[in-house]
Write a protein that holds these residues in place. Sequence first.
Motif, PDB file in Angstrom:
ATOM      1  N   SER A 118      48.700  39.871  35.035  1.00  0.00           N
ATOM      2  CA  SER A 118      50.006  39.937  35.696  1.00  0.00           C
ATOM      3  C   SER A 118      50.393  41.374  36.037  1.00  0.00           C
ATOM      4  N   ASN A 119      49.719  42.341  35.448  1.00  0.00           N
ATOM      5  CA  ASN A 119      50.003  43.752  35.713  1.00  0.00           C
ATOM      6  C   ASN A 119      49.050  44.350  36.733  1.00  0.00           C
ATOM      7  N   VAL A 120      48.258  43.520  37.415  1.00  0.00           N
ATOM      8  CA  VAL A 120      47.259  44.003  38.368  1.00  0.00           C
ATOM      9  C   VAL A 120      47.625  43.518  39.768  1.00  0.00           C
ATOM     10  N   VAL A 121      47.608  44.445  40.738  1.00  0.00           N
ATOM     11  CA  VAL A 121      47.859  44.096  42.140  1.00  0.00           C
ATOM     12  C   VAL A 121      46.816  44.774  43.020  1.00  0.00           C
ATOM     13  N   ASP A 122      46.580  44.187  44.183  1.00  0.00           N
ATOM     14  CA  ASP A 122      45.730  44.820  45.192  1.00  0.00           C
ATOM     15  C   ASP A 122      46.537  45.889  45.900  1.00  0.00           C
ATOM     16  N   PHE A 123      45.903  47.013  46.195  1.00  0.00           N
ATOM     17  CA  PHE A 123      46.587  48.073  46.921  1.00  0.00           C
ATOM     18  C   PHE A 123      47.059  47.569  48.279  1.00  0.00           C
ATOM     19  N   GLN A 124      46.279  46.701  48.893  1.00  0.00           N
ATOM     20  CA  GLN A 124      46.673  46.169  50.212  1.00  0.00           C
ATOM     21  C   GLN A 124      47.973  45.379  50.122  1.00  0.00           C
TER      22      GLN A 124
ATOM     23  N   ARG B 136      51.307  58.047  51.509  1.00  0.00           N
ATOM     24  CA  ARG B 136      52.258  58.421  50.445  1.00  0.00           C
ATOM     25  C   ARG B 136      52.082  57.539  49.221  1.00  0.00           C
ATOM     26  N   LEU B 137      51.906  56.235  49.436  1.00  0.00           N
ATOM     27  CA  LEU B 137      51.728  55.323  48.312  1.00  0.00           C
ATOM     28  C   LEU B 137      50.406  55.576  47.590  1.00  0.00           C
ATOM     29  N   PHE B 138      49.370  55.936  48.348  1.00  0.00           N
ATOM     30  CA  PHE B 138      48.092  56.252  47.709  1.00  0.00           C
ATOM     31  C   PHE B 138      48.207  57.516  46.867  1.00  0.00           C
ATOM     32  N   MET B 139      48.875  58.535  47.404  1.00  0.00           N
ATOM     33  CA  MET B 139      49.078  59.768  46.633  1.00  0.00           C
ATOM     34  C   MET B 139      49.914  59.494  45.385  1.00  0.00           C
ATOM     35  N   ALA B 140      50.939  58.673  45.506  1.00  0.00           N
ATOM     36  CA  ALA B 140      51.758  58.311  44.350  1.00  0.00           C
ATOM     37  C   ALA B 140      50.917  57.561  43.321  1.00  0.00           C
ATOM     38  N   SER B 141      50.016  56.697  43.799  1.00  0.00           N
ATOM     39  CA  SER B 141      49.129  55.966  42.892  1.00  0.00           C
ATOM     40  C   SER B 141      48.206  56.916  42.138  1.00  0.00           C
TER      41      SER B 141
ATOM     42  N   VAL C  69      49.020  54.080  35.474  1.00  0.00           N
ATOM     43  CA  VAL C  69      48.259  53.011  36.114  1.00  0.00           C
ATOM     44  C   VAL C  69      46.768  53.308  36.019  1.00  0.00           C
ATOM     45  N   LEU C  70      45.982  52.250  36.164  1.00  0.00           N
ATOM     46  CA  LEU C  70      44.531  52.364  36.217  1.00  0.00           C
ATOM     47  C   LEU C  70      44.098  51.907  37.594  1.00  0.00           C
ATOM     48  N   LEU C  71      43.387  52.748  38.317  1.00  0.00           N
ATOM     49  CA  LEU C  71      42.861  52.396  39.632  1.00  0.00           C
ATOM     50  C   LEU C  71      41.416  51.956  39.460  1.00  0.00           C
ATOM     51  N   SER C  72      41.057  50.842  40.079  1.00  0.00           N
ATOM     52  CA  SER C  72      39.693  50.344  39.942  1.00  0.00           C
ATOM     53  C   SER C  72      39.290  49.584  41.192  1.00  0.00           C
ATOM     54  N   ARG C  73      37.975  49.351  41.297  1.00  0.00           N
ATOM     55  CA  ARG C  73      37.462  48.532  42.389  1.00  0.00           C
ATOM     56  C   ARG C  73      37.460  47.088  41.930  1.00  0.00           C
ATOM     57  N   ASP C  74      37.579  46.192  42.870  1.00  0.00           N
ATOM     58  CA  ASP C  74      37.682  44.766  42.576  1.00  0.00           C
ATOM     59  C   ASP C  74      36.304  44.129  42.396  1.00  0.00           C
ATOM     60  N   GLY C  75      35.613  44.477  41.337  1.00  0.00           N
ATOM     61  CA  GLY C  75      34.364  43.806  40.995  1.00  0.00           C
ATOM     62  C   GLY C  75      33.216  44.000  41.953  1.00  0.00           C
ATOM     63  N   THR C  76      33.312  44.942  42.864  1.00  0.00           N
ATOM     64  CA  THR C  76      32.210  45.168  43.800  1.00  0.00           C
ATOM     65  C   THR C  76      31.169  46.034  43.128  1.00  0.00           C
ATOM     66  N   GLU C  77      29.924  45.604  43.246  1.00  0.00           N
ATOM     67  CA  GLU C  77      28.831  46.305  42.575  1.00  0.00           C
ATOM     68  C   GLU C  77      28.332  47.506  43.373  1.00  0.00           C
TER      69      GLU C  77
ATOM     70  N   ARG D  65      42.282  48.093  43.208  1.00  0.00           N
ATOM     71  CA  ARG D  65      43.229  47.378  42.360  1.00  0.00           C
ATOM     72  C   ARG D  65      44.027  48.393  41.560  1.00  0.00           C
ATOM     73  N   ILE D  66      45.286  48.073  41.324  1.00  0.00           N
ATOM     74  CA  ILE D  66      46.171  48.930  40.539  1.00  0.00           C
ATOM     75  C   ILE D  66      46.658  48.120  39.347  1.00  0.00           C
ATOM     76  N   GLU D  67      46.390  48.628  38.149  1.00  0.00           N
ATOM     77  CA  GLU D  67      46.845  47.954  36.931  1.00  0.00           C
ATOM     78  C   GLU D  67      47.897  48.821  36.249  1.00  0.00           C
ATOM     79  N   LEU D  68      49.055  48.246  35.988  1.00  0.00           N
ATOM     80  CA  LEU D  68      50.128  48.955  35.295  1.00  0.00           C
ATOM     81  C   LEU D  68      49.785  49.041  33.815  1.00  0.00           C
ATOM     82  N   LEU D  69      49.687  50.263  33.281  1.00  0.00           N
ATOM     83  CA  LEU D  69      49.400  50.464  31.868  1.00  0.00           C
ATOM     84  C   LEU D  69      50.669  50.714  31.066  1.00  0.00           C
ATOM     85  N   LYS D  70      51.565  51.517  31.620  1.00  0.00           N
ATOM     86  CA  LYS D  70      52.865  51.760  30.980  1.00  0.00           C
ATOM     87  C   LYS D  70      53.899  52.016  32.062  1.00  0.00           C
TER      88      LYS D  70
END
Length: 91
Positions: A3-9, A22-27, A36-44, A57-62
């Motif tokens: 529930s704390n993970v969203v796609d950047f798109q 601006r949103l990418f720089m803020a991320s 937040v934790l930035l990650s790729r969506d399972g792409t190898e 993907r953006i995951e809210l950590l705190k």
Amino acid sequence: SQSNVVDFQSVTNDCTQFEVCRLFMASLMLSNSGNVLLSRDGTESEEAATSNENCLRIELLKSNFELPMETYLVPSTIVDDNTGINSVEVS
């Protein structure tokens, strides 16, 4: 949690290019501060990741965020409470 993970798109949906930047720089800033934790969506593969616009993907950590520049003290301004003297020696 998921529930704390969203796609950047999904965050940037209907935004102008300027707003996306601006949103990418803020991320990146939030990632650097550990919010937040930035990650790729399972792409190898790297090629699949760059061709898939939904892979970031953006995951809210705190949720609390400290402004680092408001709490940062340069060493030359730190004064020892006991002596009243700056503890950093200037060479």
